[in-house]
Enzyme design. Structure first.
Site, PDB file in Angstrom:
ATOM      1  N   GLU A 256       0.814  -1.227   0.000  1.00  0.00           N
ATOM      2  CA  GLU A 256       0.000   0.000   0.000  1.00  0.00           C
ATOM      3  C   GLU A 256       0.844   1.273   0.000  1.00  0.00           C
ATOM      4  O   GLU A 256       0.777   2.091   0.929  1.00  0.00           O
ATOM      5  CB  GLU A 256      -0.962  -0.003   1.199  1.00  0.00           C
ATOM      6  CG  GLU A 256      -2.023  -1.089   1.100  1.00  0.00           C
ATOM      7  CD  GLU A 256      -2.965  -1.136   2.307  1.00  0.00           C
ATOM      8  OE1 GLU A 256      -2.689  -0.434   3.299  1.00  0.00           O
ATOM      9  OE2 GLU A 256      -3.943  -1.878   2.266  1.00  0.00           O
TER      10      GLU A 256
ATOM     11  N   GLU B 150      -6.660  -7.574  -1.027  1.00  0.00           N
ATOM     12  CA  GLU B 150      -7.256  -7.640   0.304  1.00  0.00           C
ATOM     13  C   GLU B 150      -8.735  -7.286   0.170  1.00  0.00           C
ATOM     14  O   GLU B 150      -9.077  -6.183  -0.226  1.00  0.00           O
ATOM     15  CB  GLU B 150      -6.566  -6.656   1.268  1.00  0.00           C
ATOM     16  CG  GLU B 150      -5.070  -6.901   1.413  1.00  0.00           C
ATOM     17  CD  GLU B 150      -4.393  -5.959   2.406  1.00  0.00           C
ATOM     18  OE1 GLU B 150      -5.117  -5.210   3.100  1.00  0.00           O
ATOM     19  OE2 GLU B 150      -3.154  -5.959   2.465  1.00  0.00           O
TER      20      GLU B 150
END
Lengths: 633, 633, 633
Positions: free
Chosen positions: A144, A315
């Site tokens: 991320e 995710e």
């Protein structure tokens, strides 16, 4: 290739005796992929240059033995505490000059050369050990990028790198002074070494200075990522992936994605609704336990573009999370719906975060597929249903859509740098356009700003695209479909000045924006016939046809033939009218969907999603609450 | 011992020729106690090691000669400017690392050993001089610990002390890493010296790290206070008191109180309503000039517990104050009402702050009993009435109540550290329970979390008690009354992890919280039969009886026999239903009081207070606006 | 002298070949003055001590040759980057101790002696070169002192200068301790060198400390300005001007103005409405594209006072600006209306900002009279109309009004230092009084607080005047008209203490404020007969007549003869009643104007302005939307 599901797993969090059982349960649930390792640096290298790969070897062995494919993460998002002893100046500084300290994650400055070399070192170790290991199905680099506002750093390392970057860009300081208009307010520099990062100025800094810093900062992410990508490629044939985070716009994902094989993103619909969406309280209440009906779809389409056709959800939210202002539980059915929607938009893999809820650490209230006490959490059963359902679906990927929307990270920086109106936000504008297209039942492709070919698209929108690059300009000229620009399209030069001739100055568009207005929330410019323009309104001089006008008769949407310009930010009613007009001109069929109902066409299948908490009709069918219909097209 | 009143006085603020007259007027008003000295360090020790106690001798003499009893404050809340020359690093640092500078008060770090020794020095001087002086009726140590957010300090002194504290607690760094779950995000430490204070991290720090810092910080207050307590005790038999401030939760008052003889608090009902109360604008308007009808009572009950039965109001608001966002004047009658209410809850002394309004300094708009021009302020006449009325009251102290509410400072830190929902606040939750009990006409005891004996209580509530200590767990097992736990009771281990088995895991309660939800302000979970749960809702697995369910039929209040669990945060209507059910099961009589009417039983007397601006009926009587009725029980 | 218009121009921004055409177009538009040079330091002195005046010579030549009069600005608001190499500590620090960095403008600390000398140096060069040049019609010193919150600096230079200033003021540290009441909270100092700037204290610093710092900071602006004024005066006979910014209250404009010949201000009605005005959303929507109907008039009257009768508008908004939260475009007619309104209030010159919109730099969305592509912007035609209209007007300046309003910068600092209620703001209070007078059709003079003579005024208001200086006190005693003081008038001593006798303690007023209340936004004290007092309410002891009372019968407006006191902050209805009563007592005729209509008498002419978006009647006439009527008086 088949569609598949996966899960994120942290063997280092659990007693080793649990691993075999965990792996067996994952396999029994039909999961294919298991992502591991991306936060484990302190366990892979507990002391500087002292490595411990044994546990990872055993974990991979256990997982692979259960038939699972491993996605191996590089652990560079969480440098261990000892790294600070080696590189005390590696921390990013925030915009007020404060160090962003150790104790959570992402505490590094992208410009710190020493840390970048440490990353090369650990990744080289991993790549040498596992690069040829066929049990490793893919690599995830870092985690991320940009999450927690970590792209912009005001450190000494960043300042030095910025000066070098500027010298490379501009060649001479005179060229920079001219390009930035530094004569304004005596901001001229004599040398590159005089240039600081744009922070803590008395009033706003020169926007050209800020935009250069934004471009530089994005480039530093690309450069950081490339180091790892190069290392792994030299040892492995497995595809490279990064997991982007929703609505993170601080670096150019297209540029990072160009060095990778597959894009992926982390999809947390309820967290995003609570934290990252401008919407009324009513809207947020209506979709509290389902998420916004368009937010995930937008990102699926975006990352399909970033991945040049290939994307995963790395995710997937499986239950309540811990990090949003408010964290409700999904309605029964939503985990399945979110998963199928990703596949409908072309995802290859949907991977749930995480296997078992961690009872310790920052995310101890983040649900997993399994509870801390090892009982099944509600998400597990839905994940199992998904496995069954995707077996019957056509292969992943989607054919090109008829409608395209240009999305540009630099435009997000541009309007953040100089919004001109307090609530002008690029994502919000583009997303409003996306929503309007979706409400009309259209399937959409998202395109990068340097798209060279618009042929095949019957309708292309490019709202708020600050600067139209030459290649896109040429494509607009050649496009066969309807091209709808504005508002604020092509309103800045590459050096962030107002261009002369005045905007939009695009092929086929004889309109000039002579004056712009930003409007407070309680004011709009009503359109003749319904709807209005809010936030932003442009005064046009034009000899072209008025497709929509304000109640006062001034032009709001203009164009002739297939080159249209929109002189403001439409509310949803106005946007529906505009999409209807444009679709008709483009020869596209539309329909009007209810608030919670959305469709996506994928090969021979039409998916119908109901984000509503009540059943909704679609044509002759009924879509259950939080439900999905698959229809033949 | 009789109930009495007092006043706070600053002889150093006034020309000495005024003292005799002031003392005579105090005595004439019937005041018994006069608190002095607590901010006078710069006049007691004008230069380092140069003392001037003469003026204090004379002031004590004047006051005692008028028949007043002196409460002598230690001046350690306001170290003089020269102290910084001796200890330039004694300032606390705030959470962004900025020094909290000289120029107001409380500018010291509790962990600074040098400053603690300076306090020992000045207090020793005072104790040596006045310890045996029988004119000193009591000692106040320091002033309002924690006021202005002064418990948490991020100084070098605090960091060093924290590392020592951690080493003492955990023994080895491995034990700490395991206890905190530092494997999460590679947060492992190799030595205690690597551990920083939890500040300026990129995203939230490990909650276990934060909770350790909160416990440490509270312990530092206890340690700081104990130094002074020990010194004074070695010279004096007079009781030791600290004046706590309303709704300051940053340190454990029970722990500080254990080293003292009497608890006291500073009661500013209008300031608290304006600044420290979550309530609707309407509620705040209704009680603008009276204060919240439950806020003072809660603190009286709390400090009765902190003082193990003995408490004072050390500072009672006598008119408008200066420090809240808005500072109205009390309705005529309220100064009397507030005073009598304190006595009804068992106070020994109510002392007004302050004698004469200071025309200079930070508090020059804080009313006193006397105006700056020495005329009587409105509060003086009411204080005189109180003196007459308390003469007829039974002696101070109260018998145990039938209802108890557990209050725990560490739980306040826990839910501040990890609220999981943006508006989850421990005090607010407990206070909502307290209000509901009071609306039903019940008198309440507050209990510390390590209470070992619940016998005698017919109803015990413990909402939001993060960790149930073993001793309380045993008491719950043995309790004869109804015990109502939840929401979030026993939801964390002592190391701030999710416990396995999952919560609440309490004796007699066969219910498991499988999933939690935090809800935004405009959403609730309606209960079947009326009322709802907001802010927080828990999903229960239970085989026990459903006492209340949601409209969807899921359990909201469960229990069998006398062990109940509440699966959310009730609104006031739901809380009224729950209290009614619980009181009935406990065999307690309740009644439904109007918004502004509250009762408190004290020995043979029932006090009825009307916080309303209009007269209200109570049974067959009428309680005047801002008035008090005393009824025989 | 005739009224005239002008424009702001930046020759250094444009290719030299454009200058002649620009000058010719300015002249053709009827513009008389052209302001240049005020941000050009980096082009006048590109390297330290290397000057380049040639381009400025040529620019002046081109402009003068076209018949334009030059206003030459000193460039000291924008020191070049190299200045920081000479004086690395010249930056101001903000209230958290952070440097206010290079990269925009006004990045200097007023207390830095080195920078002040640099200013003397560059201004001397300019004055020597152009002081005797008759083409220079006036000088502007620096630019918008105080803009971007630049008066208060917490730098080392400021601290050192503050200590010197205090030593000069108080002579001895004991005197300072006494004056400030430093005995309160042990804040006594032993030497002036112990005194820091009032920043980052634990809770609020001593207000006397803050007020001294505010006075000091204002004095530093005066001192800074005076250096330049003295230099220019020694070389030039042209008048000296500074361009103040709207609602900047951080320094005493009267004191700066005393060293100059003409006051000017920068009038941005739409920016001010969006950013600097407390008003309801409805009000702001109603006047979105016109500006507030009273805000400009207030400043005209204020700067007429600051300029001792002579004032200009140096920068007049000509279209949308870039810097407010929202930036709409003016309604057609408003540029003309704003210009004529300035003349109606006595302006000599209205100068538009700026000639051509700059396509680069921070203000690239700030409209000019000419667009970036050199076409005329909408403001140009209105500016031309104004030129024609002012030719027929009487000469500039105005006769004294019958009504006066005292305005005092130190009172703004006083109530900012100690508001006592969160929303108490001096400007807002005075402006509410000004609005009420204007709604009644009155023309107003604004007076400085040291006004010695009130004769000639039939009504004088002085709301919120914290301290009445002796000279004004005497003038009040001698005034023939109605003097209306309060609320909060004369409520502080010069050392910021509560005075004894208590306020207001003014000649002819037998009233005493015994207690004050600040009230939250949803509460007011209703008056008998209509209207109410909000924000602030004072309890009075008085033997004088009650002109207005609250619904409870307590005094709200009291007075006898012609000395009145107002015990609170009236809402608009109450203010209208008060103005009506006072005007009647003063023998003044009033009328009730519609929200958007305002009048101003100027010699034989009555100007009637309609700020409304619709036509409005005035007596027998109709005032067009955004229009102006000129009537004979």
């Amino acid at each position: 290739m088949n569609r598949a599901t996966g899960v994120c797993y942290y063997p280092e969090h659990w007693p080793e005796e649990l691993w075999v059982e965990d792996a067996a349960r994952m396999a029994a649930a039909g999961l294919t992929y298991v992502r591991i390792g991306e936060f484990a640096w302190s366990r892979l290298e507990p002391q500087p240059d002292v490595f411990d790969f044994d546990w990872l070897d055993r974990a991979i062995d256990v997982l692979a033995s259960a038939g699972l494919k491993v996605v191996l993460g590089t652990p560079t998002a969480t440098p261990p505490r000892w790294m600070l002893d080696r590189h005390s100046d590696m921390l990013a500084l925030d915009g007020e000059g404060r160090p962003r300290s150790f104790g959570s994650r992402r505490h590094y400055c992208f410009s710190h050369a020493g840390y970048r070399e440490e990353c090369r070192r650990i990744v080289t170790s991993l790549a040498e050990r596992y690069g040829a290991d066929t049990r490793i199905a893919a690599w995830q680099i870092d985690n991320e990028y940009g999450c927690h506002d970590t792209v912009l750093s005001y450190s000494d390392a960043a300042r030095a790198a910025f000066r070098t970057w500027l010298a490379d860009c501009y060649g001479s300081i005179d060229a920079l002074n001219r390009a930035w208009g530094n004569v304004f307010w005596s901001m001229d520099y004599a040398t590159f070494d005089q240039i600081d990062l744009p922070m803590l100025t008395v009033t706003e800094p020169n926007p050209a200075h800020v935009m250069a810093f934004r471009r530089f900062s994005s480039d530093q992410v690309v450069r950081f990522n490339r180091v790892q990508a190069d290392v792994i490629r030299s040892h492995s044939h497995a595809p490279l992936i990064h997991n982007y985070m929703g609505r993170v716009l601080s670096f150019d994902h297209f540029a990072v994605g160009a060095d990778l094989d597959i894009a992926s993103w982390d999809s947390y619909p309820l967290g995003f609704l609570s934290e990252r969406l401008e919407a009324s309280d009513d809207w947020k209440r209506t979709f509290l336990r389902q998420g916004d009906p368009d937010f995930q779809a937008f990102h699926h389409d975006l990352y399909r573009a970033v991945g040049r056709g290939r994307f995963w959800v790395m995710e997937q939210q499986p239950g309540p999370v811990n990090w949003a202002p408010f964290n409700p539980a999904p309605l029964p059915g939503m985990v399945r719906l979110w998963s199928l929607e990703a596949f409908a938009h072309g995802a290859e893999v949907v991977s749930y975060f995480r296997w078992r809820q961690a009872p310790f650490g920052q995310e101890q209230h983040h649900a997993g597929l399994v509870r801390p006490d090892n009982d099944a959490a509600p998400g597990l059963a839905e994940a199992c249903m998904v496995v069954d359902e995707i077996a019957d679906l056509p292969p992943p990927g989607t054919e090109p859509a008829s409608v395209a929307l240009v999305f540009d990270y630099a435009s997000a920086w541009a309007w953040e740098t100089q919004p001109q109106g307090a609530d002008f936000d690029y994502f919000r504008l583009v997303f409003a356009a996306y929503r309007a297209l979706r409400r009309a039942g259209l399937s959409i492709d998202i395109l990068p700003p340097d798209t060279a070919d618009l042929s095949g698209y019957r309708l292309v929108l490019m709202p708020g695209l600050a600067t139209v690059p030459p290649v896109l300009r040429a494509a607009i000229g050649a496009a066969e479909g309807v091209v709808l620009a504005g508002p604020r399209t092509n309103a800045k030069t590459t050096e962030f000045a107002v261009p002369v001739p005045l905007p939009p100055d695009l092929p086929g568009l004889s309109a000039t924006v002579t004056q712009v207005e930003s409007l407070p929330p309680n004011v709009d410019v009503p359109l003749s016939g319904g709807g209005g323009l809010g936030h932003w309104f442009e005064h046009l001089e034009t000899t072209t046809g008025h497709l929509l006008t304000t109640e006062e008769g001034t032009p709001a949407l203009v164009g002739e033939d297939r080159r249209w310009y929109l002189a403001g930010w439409p509310d949803s009613k106005a946007f529906d009218r505009i999409v209807a007009l444009a679709a008709k001109a483009a020869g596209l069929e539309t329909e009007r969907l209810a608030d919670g109902v959305r469709i996506r066409d994928c090969g021979s299948v039409r998916f119908v999603f109901n984000y509503g908490a009540d059943a909704q009709p679609y044509r002759n069918e009924t879509v259950p609450a939080a439900g999905v219909l698959l229809m033949a097209r």
